[in-house]
Design a protein around this motif. Structure first.
Motif, PDB file in Angstrom:
ATOM      1  N   LYS A 237       0.791  -1.226   0.153  1.00  0.00           N
ATOM      2  CA  LYS A 237       0.006   0.008   0.069  1.00  0.00           C
ATOM      3  C   LYS A 237       0.794   1.302  -0.042  1.00  0.00           C
ATOM      4  O   LYS A 237       0.437   2.509  -0.284  1.00  0.00           O
ATOM      5  N   ILE A 238       2.143   1.329   0.649  1.00  0.00           N
ATOM      6  CA  ILE A 238       2.767   2.552   0.836  1.00  0.00           C
ATOM      7  C   ILE A 238       3.876   2.679  -0.357  1.00  0.00           C
ATOM      8  O   ILE A 238       3.811   4.018  -0.767  1.00  0.00           O
ATOM      9  N   ASN A 239       4.584   1.761  -1.012  1.00  0.00           N
ATOM     10  CA  ASN A 239       5.746   2.142  -1.984  1.00  0.00           C
ATOM     11  C   ASN A 239       4.998   2.176  -3.207  1.00  0.00           C
ATOM     12  O   ASN A 239       3.829   1.485  -3.637  1.00  0.00           O
ATOM     13  N   PRO A 240       5.710   2.719  -4.271  1.00  0.00           N
ATOM     14  CA  PRO A 240       5.197   2.684  -5.793  1.00  0.00           C
ATOM     15  C   PRO A 240       5.236   1.298  -6.318  1.00  0.00           C
ATOM     16  O   PRO A 240       5.824   0.408  -5.570  1.00  0.00           O
ATOM     17  N   SER A 241       4.516   0.807  -7.319  1.00  0.00           N
ATOM     18  CA  SER A 241       4.727  -0.398  -7.995  1.00  0.00           C
ATOM     19  C   SER A 241       5.788  -0.669  -8.431  1.00  0.00           C
ATOM     20  O   SER A 241       6.601   0.075  -8.978  1.00  0.00           O
ATOM     21  N   PRO A 242       6.412  -2.084  -8.104  1.00  0.00           N
ATOM     22  CA  PRO A 242       7.618  -2.448  -8.740  1.00  0.00           C
ATOM     23  C   PRO A 242       7.523  -2.712 -10.300  1.00  0.00           C
ATOM     24  O   PRO A 242       8.624  -2.828 -11.050  1.00  0.00           O
TER      25      PRO A 242
ATOM     26  N   ASN B  65      -6.599  -2.594  -1.719  1.00  0.00           N
ATOM     27  CA  ASN B  65      -7.845  -2.848  -0.867  1.00  0.00           C
ATOM     28  C   ASN B  65      -8.958  -3.530  -1.801  1.00  0.00           C
ATOM     29  O   ASN B  65      -9.890  -4.116  -1.355  1.00  0.00           O
ATOM     30  N   LYS B  66      -8.986  -3.429  -3.152  1.00  0.00           N
ATOM     31  CA  LYS B  66      -9.780  -4.052  -4.025  1.00  0.00           C
ATOM     32  C   LYS B  66      -9.695  -5.561  -4.225  1.00  0.00           C
ATOM     33  O   LYS B  66     -10.546  -6.404  -4.365  1.00  0.00           O
ATOM     34  N   THR B  67      -8.433  -5.975  -4.121  1.00  0.00           N
ATOM     35  CA  THR B  67      -8.093  -7.194  -4.473  1.00  0.00           C
ATOM     36  C   THR B  67      -7.972  -8.113  -3.211  1.00  0.00           C
ATOM     37  O   THR B  67      -8.056  -9.259  -3.104  1.00  0.00           O
ATOM     38  N   SER B  68      -8.095  -7.541  -1.813  1.00  0.00           N
ATOM     39  CA  SER B  68      -7.886  -8.071  -0.597  1.00  0.00           C
ATOM     40  C   SER B  68      -9.069  -9.232  -0.442  1.00  0.00           C
ATOM     41  O   SER B  68      -9.108  -9.988   0.297  1.00  0.00           O
ATOM     42  N   ASN B  69     -10.351  -8.772  -1.126  1.00  0.00           N
ATOM     43  CA  ASN B  69     -11.372  -9.725  -0.820  1.00  0.00           C
ATOM     44  C   ASN B  69     -11.980 -10.154  -2.217  1.00  0.00           C
ATOM     45  O   ASN B  69     -13.286 -10.379  -2.418  1.00  0.00           O
ATOM     46  N   THR B  70     -11.244 -10.665  -2.994  1.00  0.00           N
ATOM     47  CA  THR B  70     -11.267 -11.432  -4.110  1.00  0.00           C
ATOM     48  C   THR B  70     -10.631 -12.688  -4.285  1.00  0.00           C
ATOM     49  O   THR B  70      -9.744 -13.091  -3.448  1.00  0.00           O
ATOM     50  N   LYS B  71     -11.069 -13.393  -5.301  1.00  0.00           N
ATOM     51  CA  LYS B  71     -10.310 -14.654  -5.802  1.00  0.00           C
ATOM     52  C   LYS B  71      -9.178 -14.131  -6.571  1.00  0.00           C
ATOM     53  O   LYS B  71      -9.299 -13.726  -7.758  1.00  0.00           O
ATOM     54  N   ILE B  72      -7.924 -14.212  -6.041  1.00  0.00           N
ATOM     55  CA  ILE B  72      -7.025 -13.929  -6.845  1.00  0.00           C
ATOM     56  C   ILE B  72      -6.287 -14.900  -8.084  1.00  0.00           C
ATOM     57  O   ILE B  72      -6.467 -16.074  -7.642  1.00  0.00           O
ATOM     58  N   GLY B  73      -5.705 -14.465  -8.862  1.00  0.00           N
ATOM     59  CA  GLY B  73      -5.240 -15.192  -9.760  1.00  0.00           C
ATOM     60  C   GLY B  73      -4.589 -14.777 -11.073  1.00  0.00           C
ATOM     61  O   GLY B  73      -4.180 -13.512 -10.829  1.00  0.00           O
ATOM     62  N   ALA B  74      -4.023 -15.546 -12.234  1.00  0.00           N
ATOM     63  CA  ALA B  74      -3.393 -14.908 -13.210  1.00  0.00           C
ATOM     64  C   ALA B  74      -3.616 -15.558 -14.307  1.00  0.00           C
ATOM     65  O   ALA B  74      -4.252 -16.659 -14.650  1.00  0.00           O
ATOM     66  N   LEU B  75      -3.516 -14.657 -15.472  1.00  0.00           N
ATOM     67  CA  LEU B  75      -3.344 -15.048 -16.711  1.00  0.00           C
ATOM     68  C   LEU B  75      -2.171 -14.803 -17.456  1.00  0.00           C
ATOM     69  O   LEU B  75      -1.762 -13.692 -17.735  1.00  0.00           O
ATOM     70  N   ILE B  76      -1.476 -16.022 -18.104  1.00  0.00           N
ATOM     71  CA  ILE B  76      -0.079 -15.468 -18.597  1.00  0.00           C
ATOM     72  C   ILE B  76      -0.011 -16.211 -20.034  1.00  0.00           C
ATOM     73  O   ILE B  76      -0.415 -17.544 -20.076  1.00  0.00           O
ATOM     74  N   TYR B  77       0.623 -15.523 -20.882  1.00  0.00           N
ATOM     75  CA  TYR B  77       0.634 -15.884 -22.422  1.00  0.00           C
ATOM     76  C   TYR B  77       2.042 -15.807 -22.743  1.00  0.00           C
ATOM     77  O   TYR B  77       2.711 -14.679 -22.406  1.00  0.00           O
TER      78      TYR B  77
END
Length: 468
Positions: A303-308, A334-346
């Protein structure tokens, strides 16, 4: 769901070069869309393409040679009661065979298409799945599979149909321990029933929602790989050898330096396992070598630092509406903390084009407000039996994601060319007469098969990554 990535403007600029119409064949679906089905399969030995279409009355089959030129077609009357087209495989003589089932899977038949002699043959198959719990069904290299639980014995079985040959194998998971998300002892059958099982395609694109599934499976050479991510501490991997039907287990522990992890997941891409985890403060990605479990690279968003990821932007998208840009990492966490996390990779041209984030089902505010308004009106009119849920709107998917391109060392880089899926999305969205579309890998490109409603034809169109 937004499948495309960075370069939509490239697609517009090079739209004239986005697709090549390979071939087509005349065919007209009869009325009653409920019975319309269209499927395509490639013979892994001859590289011939076979497309089959069916309506309420008939089955139409078309054959295309390895150069994707139309060769021949056959039309037969559809057998009564067999309304569900499951898929196809190939016989030893390289003729395709279509599998059809009755409504309850009590009976399954095969229909062999002999294009050389212009005849078909119906084959009775001794498969009755009425009393089975079907976890999933899929095809691979000319074989059609059912993964089931036998309701009487409770054993998990893998049933394979290859031509006329039926093989049933009981899978032994007894030597491995399975626990639910509360660390209570359970069985793999119960986990499959609770979470479902999602196939991740090795070639082509998968939906982001597929990437958020807790239980996934992958087909790699002659191995069926299951990944279980229903607990936050590990990824449990089960490898099933499709030749010997032996099961082996590997466990990839999640990084334990962070506490109070609420969500975790993984995605297997080539020979790398992407592990994700999140809580109210962080979203973390770690990339492991699948063969030796060594850590290749890791990234943490807090939450504090800029995105890597300096070239990435956070977005939130509800259903098919336009994506909404999020201001900072705090909004994303905040918005992802209560979601089903995942990834899409190509994987394209040595780079990994990835989407990371979370997904959840929500009700639109407009639907909720409508429900409240109708409820208040109902109460004011003296009616107290108002069913709020009926008018509160259907659930829609909200994805909170960001996109990034990683090089072969899994460091951030850039991609300057459009992908085949972007071109397909543009092509289908701009053509209102397209129906029943699906794509499949062929040679070093992809073919989109679809029905052209206006011209009454089945069309095969070529798409490639990059500027073509």
């Amino acid at each position: 769901m937004k499948k495309s990535f960075f370069l939509f403007f490239f697609i517009i600029t090079f739209s004239l070069f986005s697709q090549i119409r390979l071939t087509d064949v005349n065919f007209e679906f009869k009325k009653n869309n409920d019975y319309h089905q269209l499927t395509t399969n490639v013979n892994p030995i001859t590289s011939e393409i076979f497309t089959f279409a069916s309506d309420k009355e008939s089955i139409f089959g078309a054959r295309f040679n390895s150069s994707v030129f139309f060769s021949d077609s056959l039309t037969i009357k559809k057998p009564n009661e067999y309304n569900f087209l499951l898929g196809s495989s190939f016989l030893e003589n390289n003729n395709p065979i279509l599998y059809w089932a009755t409504k309850n899977y009590e009976e399954i038949i095969g229909i062999e298409f002999d294009f050389e002699n212009r005849v078909t043959k119906t084959i009775e198959l001794n498969v009755n799945l009425k009393e089975a719990f079907i976890f999933n069904e899929f095809s691979e290299k000319g074989t059609y599979y059912f993964l089931i639980e036998d309701k009487e014995s409770k054993a998990i079985q893998l049933i394979s149909l290859k031509g006329k040959t039926i093989q049933k194998n009981t899978l032994d998971f007894s030597k491995y321990n399975f626990k639910d998300d509360k660390q209570n002892k359970t069985t793999i059958s119960d986990l499959l029933k609770e979470y479902g099982l999602t196939k991740i395609e090795k070639k082509g694109f998968n939906s982001f929602e597929a990437g958020t599934s807790k239980l996934k499976y992958y087909l790699h050479n002659d191995t069926l790989i299951f990944t279980l991510d229903h607990v936050t501490t590990k990824t449990q991997v089960l490898e099933l050898n499709l030749s010997t039907f032996e099961v082996n287990e590997s466990v990839f522990l999640q990084n334990t330096t962070e506490k109070n992890i609420k969500q975790s997941n993984s995605l297997l891409v080539n020979n790398y396992l992407f592990q994700l985890k999140s809580n109210k403060d962080i979203f973390q990605i770690q990339i492991l070598d699948y063969t030796n479990k060594n850590l290749i690279n890791s990234y943490t968003i807090d939450k504090i630092n800029p995105s890597p990821f300096k070239n990435s932007t956070f977005y939130s998208q509800t259903s098919n509406s336009s994506p909404r840009k999020l201001k900072n990492t705090k909004k994303f966490i905040n918005k992802t903390s209560n979601t089903k996390i995942g990834a899409l990779i190509y994987n394209y041209n040595g780079n990994y084009i990835a989407t990371f984030g979370g997904s959840k089902d929500i009700r639109r505010n407009s639907d909720l407000l409508l429900g409240v308004g109708l409820a208040m009106t109902s109460v004011a009119a003296g009616y107290n039996g108002f069913d709020y849920d009926t008018f509160s709107g259907d659930l829609v998917i909200q994805n909170t994601t960001f996109e990034v391109v990683l090089n072969s060392s899994f460091e951030e880089t850039e991609n300057n060319e459009p992908l085949f899926i972007d071109k397909i999305n543009q092509f289908t969205s701009n053509n209102k007469n397209i129906r029943y579309e699906h794509y499949f890998p062929f040679d070093n490109y992809y073919i989109l098969c679809h029905y052209d409603k206006k011209n009454k034809a089945i069309v095969l169109t070529k798409f490639q990554d990059g500027i073509q």
